[in-house]
Design a protein around this motif. Structure first.
Motif, PDB file in Angstrom:
ATOM      1  N   SER A   1      17.279  -9.278  -3.348  1.00 52.85           N
ATOM      2  CA  SER A   1      16.093  -8.146  -3.218  1.00 52.85           C
ATOM      3  C   SER A   1      16.551  -7.095  -4.129  1.00 52.85           C
ATOM      4  CB  SER A   1      16.923  -7.679  -1.689  1.00 52.85           C
ATOM      5  OG  SER A   1      16.555  -9.421  -1.051  1.00 52.85           O
ATOM      6  N   LEU A   2      14.934  -6.262  -4.200  1.00 55.27           N
ATOM      7  CA  LEU A   2      15.439  -5.033  -4.823  1.00 55.27           C
ATOM      8  C   LEU A   2      14.908  -3.977  -3.783  1.00 55.27           C
ATOM      9  CD1 LEU A   2      13.808  -6.064  -8.085  1.00 55.27           C
ATOM     10  CD2 LEU A   2      15.649  -5.785  -8.163  1.00 55.27           C
ATOM     11  N   PHE A   3      13.957  -5.030  -2.739  1.00 57.54           N
ATOM     12  CA  PHE A   3      13.675  -3.721  -2.059  1.00 57.54           C
ATOM     13  C   PHE A   3      13.900  -4.112  -0.267  1.00 57.54           C
ATOM     14  CE2 PHE A   3       9.923  -2.188   0.887  1.00 57.54           C
ATOM     15  CZ  PHE A   3      10.631  -0.742   0.817  1.00 57.54           C
ATOM     16  N   ALA A   4      13.762  -4.156   0.467  1.00 56.55           N
ATOM     17  CA  ALA A   4      13.125  -4.939   1.574  1.00 56.55           C
ATOM     18  C   ALA A   4      13.701  -3.543   3.092  1.00 56.55           C
ATOM     19  CB  ALA A   4      14.525  -6.450   2.154  1.00 56.55           C
ATOM     20  N   LYS A   5      12.154  -3.865   3.968  1.00 56.49           N
ATOM     21  CA  LYS A   5      11.633  -2.834   5.230  1.00 56.49           C
ATOM     22  C   LYS A   5      11.172  -3.280   5.939  1.00 56.49           C
ATOM     23  CE  LYS A   5      11.311   1.658   6.120  1.00 56.49           C
ATOM     24  NZ  LYS A   5      12.859   1.977   6.475  1.00 56.49           N
ATOM     25  N   GLY A   6      11.761  -3.871   7.135  1.00 56.70           N
ATOM     26  CA  GLY A   6      10.838  -4.107   8.590  1.00 56.70           C
ATOM     27  C   GLY A   6      10.074  -2.705   8.473  1.00 56.70           C
ATOM     28  N   VAL A   7       8.982  -3.071   8.689  1.00 54.22           N
ATOM     29  CA  VAL A   7       7.792  -2.268   8.885  1.00 54.22           C
ATOM     30  C   VAL A   7       6.394  -2.523   8.861  1.00 54.22           C
ATOM     31  CG1 VAL A   7       8.027  -0.748   6.795  1.00 54.22           C
ATOM     32  CG2 VAL A   7       7.676   1.169   8.682  1.00 54.22           C
TER      33      VAL A   7
ATOM     34  N   LEU B   1      -0.107  -2.801 -14.230  1.00 54.30           N
ATOM     35  CA  LEU B   1       0.257  -3.280 -12.496  1.00 54.30           C
ATOM     36  C   LEU B   1       0.925  -2.236 -11.689  1.00 54.30           C
ATOM     37  CD1 LEU B   1      -1.288  -6.909 -11.291  1.00 54.30           C
ATOM     38  CD2 LEU B   1       0.169  -4.924  -9.889  1.00 54.30           C
ATOM     39  N   LYS B   2       0.430  -2.003 -10.796  1.00 55.66           N
ATOM     40  CA  LYS B   2       1.279  -1.277  -9.945  1.00 55.66           C
ATOM     41  C   LYS B   2       1.403  -1.277  -8.433  1.00 55.66           C
ATOM     42  CE  LYS B   2       1.439   3.340 -10.332  1.00 55.66           C
ATOM     43  NZ  LYS B   2       0.831   4.765  -9.399  1.00 55.66           N
ATOM     44  N   VAL B   3       2.042  -1.928  -7.915  1.00 58.50           N
ATOM     45  CA  VAL B   3       2.617  -2.247  -6.676  1.00 58.50           C
ATOM     46  C   VAL B   3       2.853  -1.247  -5.531  1.00 58.50           C
ATOM     47  CG1 VAL B   3       3.208  -4.026  -4.886  1.00 58.50           C
ATOM     48  CG2 VAL B   3       2.828  -4.525  -7.088  1.00 58.50           C
ATOM     49  N   LYS B   4       2.254  -0.266  -4.800  1.00 54.31           N
ATOM     50  CA  LYS B   4       2.353   0.498  -3.629  1.00 54.31           C
ATOM     51  C   LYS B   4       3.288  -0.357  -2.282  1.00 54.31           C
ATOM     52  CE  LYS B   4      -0.015   3.266  -3.997  1.00 54.31           C
ATOM     53  NZ  LYS B   4      -0.241   4.917  -4.909  1.00 54.31           N
ATOM     54  N   PHE B   5       3.715  -0.326  -1.342  1.00 55.54           N
ATOM     55  CA  PHE B   5       4.440   0.030   0.013  1.00 55.54           C
ATOM     56  C   PHE B   5       4.118   1.771   0.965  1.00 55.54           C
ATOM     57  CE2 PHE B   5       7.136  -4.300  -1.007  1.00 55.54           C
ATOM     58  CZ  PHE B   5       6.313  -4.769  -1.130  1.00 55.54           C
ATOM     59  N   LEU B   6       3.092   0.937   2.040  1.00 60.78           N
ATOM     60  CA  LEU B   6       2.889   2.748   2.140  1.00 60.78           C
ATOM     61  C   LEU B   6       2.932   2.163   4.228  1.00 60.78           C
ATOM     62  CD1 LEU B   6      -0.334   3.588   0.749  1.00 60.78           C
ATOM     63  CD2 LEU B   6       1.895   4.922   0.208  1.00 60.78           C
ATOM     64  N   ASP B   7       3.827   3.381   4.760  1.00 68.68           N
ATOM     65  CA  ASP B   7       3.483   2.681   5.876  1.00 68.68           C
ATOM     66  C   ASP B   7       2.750   3.362   6.727  1.00 68.68           C
ATOM     67  OD1 ASP B   7       4.071   5.558   6.038  1.00 68.68           O
ATOM     68  OD2 ASP B   7       6.521   5.557   7.443  1.00 68.68           O
ATOM     69  N   ARG B   8       2.974   3.212   8.283  1.00 70.05           N
ATOM     70  CA  ARG B   8       1.231   3.356   8.878  1.00 70.05           C
ATOM     71  C   ARG B   8       1.407   5.151   8.711  1.00 70.05           C
ATOM     72  NH1 ARG B   8       2.125   1.233  14.678  1.00 70.05           N
ATOM     73  NH2 ARG B   8       4.441   2.269  14.304  1.00 70.05           N
ATOM     74  N   GLN B   9       1.772   6.253   8.271  1.00 66.40           N
ATOM     75  CA  GLN B   9       1.461   7.029   8.404  1.00 66.40           C
ATOM     76  C   GLN B   9       1.336   7.303   7.239  1.00 66.40           C
ATOM     77  OE1 GLN B   9       4.625   6.096  10.697  1.00 66.40           O
ATOM     78  NE2 GLN B   9       3.449   6.226  11.831  1.00 66.40           N
ATOM     79  N   LEU B  10       0.795   6.136   5.940  1.00 66.30           N
ATOM     80  CA  LEU B  10       0.478   6.949   4.304  1.00 66.30           C
ATOM     81  C   LEU B  10       2.049   7.121   3.945  1.00 66.30           C
ATOM     82  CD1 LEU B  10      -2.764   7.895   4.442  1.00 66.30           C
ATOM     83  CD2 LEU B  10      -2.086   6.307   5.211  1.00 66.30           C
ATOM     84  N   ASN B  11       3.189   6.669   4.753  1.00 63.26           N
ATOM     85  CA  ASN B  11       4.552   7.578   3.825  1.00 63.26           C
ATOM     86  C   ASN B  11       4.720   6.529   3.085  1.00 63.26           C
ATOM     87  OD1 ASN B  11       5.014   9.894   5.051  1.00 63.26           O
ATOM     88  ND2 ASN B  11       5.491   8.443   7.186  1.00 63.26           N
ATOM     89  N   PRO B  12       5.009   6.657   1.650  1.00 68.46           N
ATOM     90  CA  PRO B  12       5.125   5.438   0.186  1.00 68.46           C
ATOM     91  C   PRO B  12       6.808   5.084   0.466  1.00 68.46           C
ATOM     92  CG  PRO B  12       5.201   8.172  -0.240  1.00 68.46           C
ATOM     93  CD  PRO B  12       5.415   8.328   1.249  1.00 68.46           C
ATOM     94  N   LEU B  13       7.052   4.476   0.747  1.00 58.49           N
ATOM     95  CA  LEU B  13       8.356   3.490   0.832  1.00 58.49           C
ATOM     96  C   LEU B  13       8.964   3.077  -0.461  1.00 58.49           C
ATOM     97  CD1 LEU B  13       6.834   1.669   4.152  1.00 58.49           C
ATOM     98  CD2 LEU B  13       8.307   3.403   4.352  1.00 58.49           C
ATOM     99  N   TYR B  14       7.937   2.384  -0.620  1.00 56.95           N
ATOM    100  CA  TYR B  14       8.539   1.749  -2.273  1.00 56.95           C
ATOM    101  C   TYR B  14       7.408   1.499  -3.155  1.00 56.95           C
ATOM    102  CZ  TYR B  14      10.646  -1.783  -5.336  1.00 56.95           C
ATOM    103  OH  TYR B  14      11.117  -2.634  -6.334  1.00 56.95           O
ATOM    104  N   GLU B  15       7.699   1.902  -4.292  1.00 49.98           N
ATOM    105  CA  GLU B  15       6.278   1.197  -5.937  1.00 49.98           C
ATOM    106  C   GLU B  15       6.975   0.462  -7.109  1.00 49.98           C
ATOM    107  OE1 GLU B  15       4.219   4.662  -9.566  1.00 49.98           O
ATOM    108  OE2 GLU B  15       3.966   5.391  -6.550  1.00 49.98           O
ATOM    109  N   TYR B  16       6.293  -0.403  -7.999  1.00 52.49           N
ATOM    110  CA  TYR B  16       6.929  -1.135  -9.194  1.00 52.49           C
ATOM    111  C   TYR B  16       5.609  -1.259  -9.904  1.00 52.49           C
ATOM    112  CZ  TYR B  16       9.551  -4.105 -11.552  1.00 52.49           C
ATOM    113  OH  TYR B  16      10.171  -4.613 -12.231  1.00 52.49           O
ATOM    114  N   VAL B  17       5.925  -0.455 -10.908  1.00 49.32           N
ATOM    115  CA  VAL B  17       4.959  -1.283 -11.995  1.00 49.32           C
ATOM    116  C   VAL B  17       5.537  -1.996 -13.225  1.00 49.32           C
ATOM    117  CG1 VAL B  17       3.818   0.262 -13.989  1.00 49.32           C
ATOM    118  CG2 VAL B  17       4.290   1.504 -11.823  1.00 49.32           C
ATOM    119  N   LEU B  18       4.556  -3.028 -13.056  1.00 50.29           N
ATOM    120  CA  LEU B  18       4.730  -3.546 -14.067  1.00 50.29           C
ATOM    121  C   LEU B  18       3.631  -3.231 -15.589  1.00 50.29           C
ATOM    122  CD1 LEU B  18       4.581  -5.095 -11.743  1.00 50.29           C
ATOM    123  CD2 LEU B  18       3.930  -7.385 -12.972  1.00 50.29           C
ATOM    124  N   ARG B  19       4.460  -3.138 -16.309  1.00 47.37           N
ATOM    125  CA  ARG B  19       3.385  -2.890 -17.990  1.00 47.37           C
ATOM    126  C   ARG B  19       3.680  -4.163 -18.804  1.00 47.37           C
ATOM    127  NH1 ARG B  19       6.908   1.238 -17.001  1.00 47.37           N
ATOM    128  NH2 ARG B  19       5.691   3.023 -15.565  1.00 47.37           N
TER     129      ARG B  19
END
Length: 241
Positions: free
Chosen positions: A195-201, A214-232
């Motif tokens: 695990s690098l990130f894990a959240k039940g939401v 290539l950027k991957v972002k996780f957002l919650d229902r309130q559009l709060n950023p939870l996690y971001e990772y960038v592949l280069r």
């Protein structure tokens, strides 16, 4: 609703689904009345296309997969030209799989398509994760059948099924993400050694890509950023800046 709010400020070009599109048995036919309020009224207003994949709950009726494929013909937003298929958008080629079963024909198709792809990024997606932490463990069948095809060929394998959000350690060049917080009951993951990130939401993922990142972002229902990772991608020497 959260996706619509995000879309108003930062418009999406398109979307993908990671299966389990219609709980709990899929659609009975392309004329099933549930299409209206379970899909059209929710997603047509975004004005974008959704490139869908099949989950285990889309196999509840004998004709559910066929119904979802056929609905593509009359929908402005729903796209599933086959149970597995590929399309290219910008710098990324997407490969949609049906992970409920992985017959040799699908594996051969994927291996060949990855080999001939000239896209900067190759993103494979389907319902079942190969690796996972918590309520759903690693999938031995996919580890044996699918992972060898992805190794050193694909950049990302993106899955759902597990009702949480995860990023797991890279293996042979493949990054593993799980985006399963789309609406069903949430389950709390138990982070493990991968695990690098894990959240039940409840939440969703946003992908942004050009030829170099290539950027991957996780957002919650309130559009709060939870996690971001960038592949280069490795930078090539150039005289242009």
């Amino acid at each position: 609703s959260a996706m619509q709010r995000y879309h108003r400020d930062q418009p999406f070009d398109f979307a993908i689904t990671l299966g389990d599109n219609f709980y709990s048995l899929g659609m009975e036919s392309p004329a099933d009345p549930r299409w209206k309020n379970w899909w059209n009224e929710l997603y047509d207003p975004l004005g974008i296309k959704f490139y869908a994949s099949l989950g285990n709950h889309d196999w509840g009726f004998a004709d559910s997969p066929a119904a979802e494929v056929l609905y593509t013909q009359g929908s402005p937003s729903w796209q599933m030209p086959a149970t597995y298929y590929s399309f290219t958008a910008g710098a990324v080629q997407f490969f949609a799989l049906d992970t409920n079963e992985i017959p040799e024909a699908q594996l051969s198709w994927l291996k060949e398509e990855l080999a001939i792809s000239r896209a900067s990024w190759k993103l494979v997606y389907g319902h079942h994760p190969i690796y996972s932490a918590g309520t759903h463990e690693d999938n031995p069948r996919l580890v044996k059948q699918l992972l060898p095809v992805l190794k050193n060929r694909a950049d990302i394998f993106l899955a759902g099924h597990v009702h949480d959000l995860q990023h797991l350690k890279t293996e042979s060049g493949v990054h593993f993400f799980v985006s399963g917080g789309g609406g069903a009951g949430i389950r709390q993951p138990k982070p493990g050694p991968r695990s690098l990130f894990a959240k039940g939401v409840h939440g969703f993922s946003v992908l942004e890509a050009d030829s170099k990142e290539l950027k991957v972002k996780f957002l919650d229902r309130q559009l709060n950023p939870l996690y971001e990772y960038v592949l280069r991608k490795a930078m090539e020497s150039t005289t242009n800046h």
